[in-house]
Write a protein that holds these residues in place. Structure first.
Motif, PDB file in Angstrom:
ATOM      1  N   ARG A  26       0.114   2.849  56.369  1.00  0.00           N
ATOM      2  CA  ARG A  26       0.274   3.674  57.570  1.00  0.00           C
ATOM      3  C   ARG A  26      -0.482   3.079  58.754  1.00  0.00           C
ATOM      4  NH1 ARG A  26      -0.277   9.692  54.741  1.00  0.00           N
ATOM      5  NH2 ARG A  26       1.932   9.864  54.139  1.00  0.00           N
ATOM      6  N   ILE A  29       1.451   0.097  60.050  1.00  0.00           N
ATOM      7  CA  ILE A  29       2.624   0.547  60.794  1.00  0.00           C
ATOM      8  C   ILE A  29       2.220   0.990  62.194  1.00  0.00           C
ATOM      9  CG2 ILE A  29       4.388   2.358  60.934  1.00  0.00           C
ATOM     10  CD1 ILE A  29       4.475   2.262  57.836  1.00  0.00           C
ATOM     11  N   LEU A  63       6.833   2.077  51.655  1.00  0.00           N
ATOM     12  CA  LEU A  63       7.099   2.701  52.946  1.00  0.00           C
ATOM     13  C   LEU A  63       7.588   4.133  52.787  1.00  0.00           C
ATOM     14  CD1 LEU A  63       8.744  -0.287  54.846  1.00  0.00           C
ATOM     15  CD2 LEU A  63       6.393   0.552  55.006  1.00  0.00           C
ATOM     16  N   HIS A  67       5.690   7.464  54.369  1.00  0.00           N
ATOM     17  CA  HIS A  67       6.388   8.291  55.354  1.00  0.00           C
ATOM     18  C   HIS A  67       5.748   9.671  55.403  1.00  0.00           C
ATOM     19  CE1 HIS A  67       9.767   8.588  58.030  1.00  0.00           C
ATOM     20  NE2 HIS A  67      10.161   9.716  57.493  1.00  0.00           N
ATOM     21  N   GLN A 105       5.652   5.249  62.424  1.00  0.00           N
ATOM     22  CA  GLN A 105       6.177   5.272  61.055  1.00  0.00           C
ATOM     23  C   GLN A 105       7.666   5.586  61.049  1.00  0.00           C
ATOM     24  OE1 GLN A 105       3.328   6.643  62.106  1.00  0.00           O
ATOM     25  NE2 GLN A 105       1.838   6.909  60.479  1.00  0.00           N
TER      26      GLN A 105
END
Length: 202
Positions: A26, A29, A63, A67, A105
């Motif tokens: 995270r 990202i 990923l 999320h 994200q």
């Protein structure tokens, strides 16, 4: 998304390791650039590559776990009442708020979902979570709309609200994020009012 590996022996330590990998993904990202690989998340979390792959077999799995929506089953606030429009707009408002909070994200997941090699069953963006949340909000409308009509209405709202709409409104139309949020909320309001009005006239 726990695996058999995570459920056996020293489960607390394994959960911490998994959480560290997710947190690292995270953070990467948020920093921008391409979607982080399992190896990159492992390096950022100071975890060995071999260990990381015991938790996430692919970038898509990592990923998906990173999320922000992955564990949510409803966005409906407590005490929302029985009015379908009020409930729907409350959920849409929460959906947009989460969208803006986790925009990096969301954009990363959108890019990944558009790749020909992506695996739909592992991507939250392709699993219709928003549609399910909107159907939940519209539950009281089932006394005047069929199940199929409620589903179509949820799909129509989702088509006007989400990362895809935000990207177009901000990147193409040049709106500020606040204005884009207002447009998405207004669109959802117009869609649900039209659908409920047609239901009343049926």
């Amino acid at each position: 998304m726990s695996t058999a590996y995570e459920q056996s022996g020293r489960t607390r330590q394994k959960q911490r390791t998994r959480n560290d990998l997710i947190a690292a993904a995270r953070e990467l990202i948020t920093q921008g650039g391409s979607a982080p690989t399992v190896e990159e998340a492992a390096a950022a979390a100071s975890i060995s590559r071999t260990t990381a792959y015991r938790y996430f077999r692919s970038q898509a799995e990592l990923l998906a776990a990173a999320h922000p929506e992955v564990e949510l089953t409803s966005l409906l606030p407590a005490g929302s009442g029985d009015d379908p429009e009020t409930r729907l707009l409350a959920v849409v408002g929460a959906f947009i708020e989460m969208l803006l909070k986790f925009e990096p994200q969301q954009r990363t997941m959108l890019r990944l979902s558009l790749e020909p090699s992506s695996q739909p069953d592992q991507l939250p963006l392709r699993q219709g979570r928003g549609i399910g949340w909107f159907e939940d909000a519209l539950a009281p409308a089932r006394d005047r709309l069929s199940e199929a009509a409620v589903h179509r209405l949820a799909i129509a709202v989702r088509s006007a609200v989400g990362i895809e709409a935000l990207v177009w409104l901000v990147d193409v139309a040049g709106l500020s994020r606040d204005d884009a949020a207002d447009v998405m909320l207004s669109s959802a309001r117009a869609i649900v009012r039209a659908a409920l009005s047609e239901g009343d006239d049926a």
